[in-house]
Design a protein around this motif. Sequence first.
Motif, PDB file in Angstrom:
ATOM      1  N   ASN A   1       0.835  -1.214   0.000  1.00  0.00           N
ATOM      2  CA  ASN A   1       0.000   0.000   0.000  1.00  0.00           C
ATOM      3  C   ASN A   1       0.864   1.257   0.000  1.00  0.00           C
ATOM      4  O   ASN A   1       0.592   2.207  -0.723  1.00  0.00           O
ATOM      5  CB  ASN A   1      -0.909   0.035   1.234  1.00  0.00           C
ATOM      6  N   ALA A   2       1.905   1.251   0.865  1.00  0.00           N
ATOM      7  CA  ALA A   2       2.777   2.436   0.941  1.00  0.00           C
ATOM      8  C   ALA A   2       3.433   2.691  -0.418  1.00  0.00           C
ATOM      9  O   ALA A   2       3.561   3.837  -0.855  1.00  0.00           O
ATOM     10  CB  ALA A   2       3.839   2.228   2.015  1.00  0.00           C
TER      11      ALA A   2
ATOM     12  N   LYS B   1       2.192   1.663  -3.389  1.00  0.00           N
ATOM     13  CA  LYS B   1       1.171   1.989  -4.395  1.00  0.00           C
ATOM     14  C   LYS B   1       0.607   3.387  -4.203  1.00  0.00           C
ATOM     15  O   LYS B   1       0.422   4.127  -5.146  1.00  0.00           O
ATOM     16  CB  LYS B   1      -0.012   0.995  -4.282  1.00  0.00           C
TER      17      LYS B   1
ATOM     18  N   LEU C   1      -9.754  -5.098   0.416  1.00  0.00           N
ATOM     19  CA  LEU C   1      -9.807  -6.109   1.479  1.00  0.00           C
ATOM     20  C   LEU C   1      -8.517  -6.150   2.300  1.00  0.00           C
ATOM     21  O   LEU C   1      -8.476  -6.729   3.381  1.00  0.00           O
ATOM     22  CB  LEU C   1     -10.045  -7.502   0.869  1.00  0.00           C
ATOM     23  N   GLY C   2      -7.458  -5.519   1.763  1.00  0.00           N
ATOM     24  CA  GLY C   2      -6.138  -5.630   2.380  1.00  0.00           C
ATOM     25  C   GLY C   2      -6.112  -5.213   3.846  1.00  0.00           C
ATOM     26  O   GLY C   2      -5.649  -5.959   4.706  1.00  0.00           O
TER      27      GLY C   2
ATOM     28  N   SER D   1      -8.582  -4.777   5.902  1.00  0.00           N
ATOM     29  CA  SER D   1      -9.487  -5.583   6.717  1.00  0.00           C
ATOM     30  C   SER D   1      -8.755  -6.859   7.161  1.00  0.00           C
ATOM     31  O   SER D   1      -8.822  -7.271   8.324  1.00  0.00           O
ATOM     32  CB  SER D   1     -10.713  -5.911   5.864  1.00  0.00           C
TER      33      SER D   1
ATOM     34  N   ALA E   1       1.376   8.876   5.255  1.00  0.00           N
ATOM     35  CA  ALA E   1       0.603   8.043   6.182  1.00  0.00           C
ATOM     36  C   ALA E   1       1.556   7.119   6.935  1.00  0.00           C
ATOM     37  O   ALA E   1       2.582   6.690   6.397  1.00  0.00           O
ATOM     38  CB  ALA E   1      -0.419   7.221   5.411  1.00  0.00           C
TER      39      ALA E   1
ATOM     40  N   GLY F   1      -6.536  -2.562  -6.591  1.00  0.00           N
ATOM     41  CA  GLY F   1      -6.902  -2.881  -5.204  1.00  0.00           C
ATOM     42  C   GLY F   1      -8.230  -3.604  -5.105  1.00  0.00           C
ATOM     43  O   GLY F   1      -9.077  -3.509  -5.990  1.00  0.00           O
TER      44      GLY F   1
ATOM     45  N   TYR G   1     -13.638  -1.221   1.558  1.00  0.00           N
ATOM     46  CA  TYR G   1     -13.595   0.239   1.626  1.00  0.00           C
ATOM     47  C   TYR G   1     -12.372   0.776   0.898  1.00  0.00           C
ATOM     48  O   TYR G   1     -11.251   0.353   1.146  1.00  0.00           O
ATOM     49  CB  TYR G   1     -13.578   0.711   3.084  1.00  0.00           C
TER      50      TYR G   1
ATOM     51  N   VAL H   1     -10.646   4.601  -0.587  1.00  0.00           N
ATOM     52  CA  VAL H   1     -10.794   6.049  -0.452  1.00  0.00           C
ATOM     53  C   VAL H   1     -11.211   6.661  -1.771  1.00  0.00           C
ATOM     54  O   VAL H   1     -12.260   7.260  -1.899  1.00  0.00           O
ATOM     55  CB  VAL H   1      -9.484   6.689   0.049  1.00  0.00           C
ATOM     56  N   ASP H   2     -10.396   6.464  -2.766  1.00  0.00           N
ATOM     57  CA  ASP H   2     -10.701   7.018  -4.079  1.00  0.00           C
ATOM     58  C   ASP H   2     -10.862   5.838  -5.013  1.00  0.00           C
ATOM     59  O   ASP H   2      -9.884   5.242  -5.437  1.00  0.00           O
ATOM     60  CB  ASP H   2      -9.555   7.936  -4.531  1.00  0.00           C
TER      61      ASP H   2
ATOM     62  N   ILE I   1      -4.161  10.392   3.792  1.00  0.00           N
ATOM     63  CA  ILE I   1      -5.571   9.984   3.811  1.00  0.00           C
ATOM     64  C   ILE I   1      -6.354  11.024   4.615  1.00  0.00           C
ATOM     65  O   ILE I   1      -5.942  11.388   5.725  1.00  0.00           O
ATOM     66  CB  ILE I   1      -5.708   8.597   4.485  1.00  0.00           C
TER      67      ILE I   1
END
Length: 267
Positions: A162-163, A165, A228-229, A231, A254, A225, A213, A215-216, A200
Amino acid sequence: IIAPVQVPTAFGGTDQCMLMTFHDLTPLRRVEEMRADFVANASHELRTPLAALSGFIDTLQGQARDDPKARERFLGIMHAQATRMARLIDDLLSLSRVELSAHVRPDAMIDLKPLIKQVTDGLEPLAKERQVVIELELPEDAATIAGDREELLRLFENLIENALKYGASGGRVVVSVVAAVSGDGVPEYRALVRDFGPGIAPEHLPRLTERFYRVDVGDSRSQGGTGLGLSLVKHIVNRHRGRLLIESVLKKGATFTVCFPQGKPQV
Ligand code: ADP
């Protein structure tokens, strides 16, 4: 529930009474609703790439049949959609596996240092592609916790991916591990994954670990994406008796922090 019962009277006999018992079904109903929501969301998410695949198959059988260039392009898109579906199914399976074993505490002794190194080595191609440098700040000594190796690998893969991407392309990502003590005096290891990207907005922070969920949606979809990551990360952290903290300042980046008790838990 209403049932007849015999109640002893003060004079030695019995009286017939009706007993009414009330059960609060709200929590059960909530679980049922969450399950129904989850199935609806999962079906919707799987249906989107599937619809795209069917559409392209139709086109390939029709107007694009004799156009090699269009065929090549459509096959590329179909491949990406199939990969997305496979990823979604993998993530759903991992999530349900972790949920099913939520009551069992993982107890293999695992040093976070080589584990994190293994994850960052595996993500080196993505870091190169995003022109991001991964900096490791690990302690001298082993940082051992009781855990499940595969789950911890998934957890750090998710956070560091995530960081890479969503953080700034051309920037850096810092992964560090520090020894600390929790608010109630338990020695713990904290692993931090920090990026210096767009960050974020505060209103999204509490919802980030909800299933599906994003964000964009546009940007997250383009990054492949599934939503689910995080979660999955939250479930893994809970199973390890840990804590997950998410902090962010818009345009500054973040920080995702996971805290685990050191060594074998006492109970
Ligand atoms: P996804 O599969 O979409 O990456 P996640 O559950 O891992 O799903 O993340 C949920 C959303 O949180 C992402 O879609 C993204 O919008 C946001 N997000 C996660 N990590 C970061 C980050 N480091 N910086 C900015 N946004 C992030």
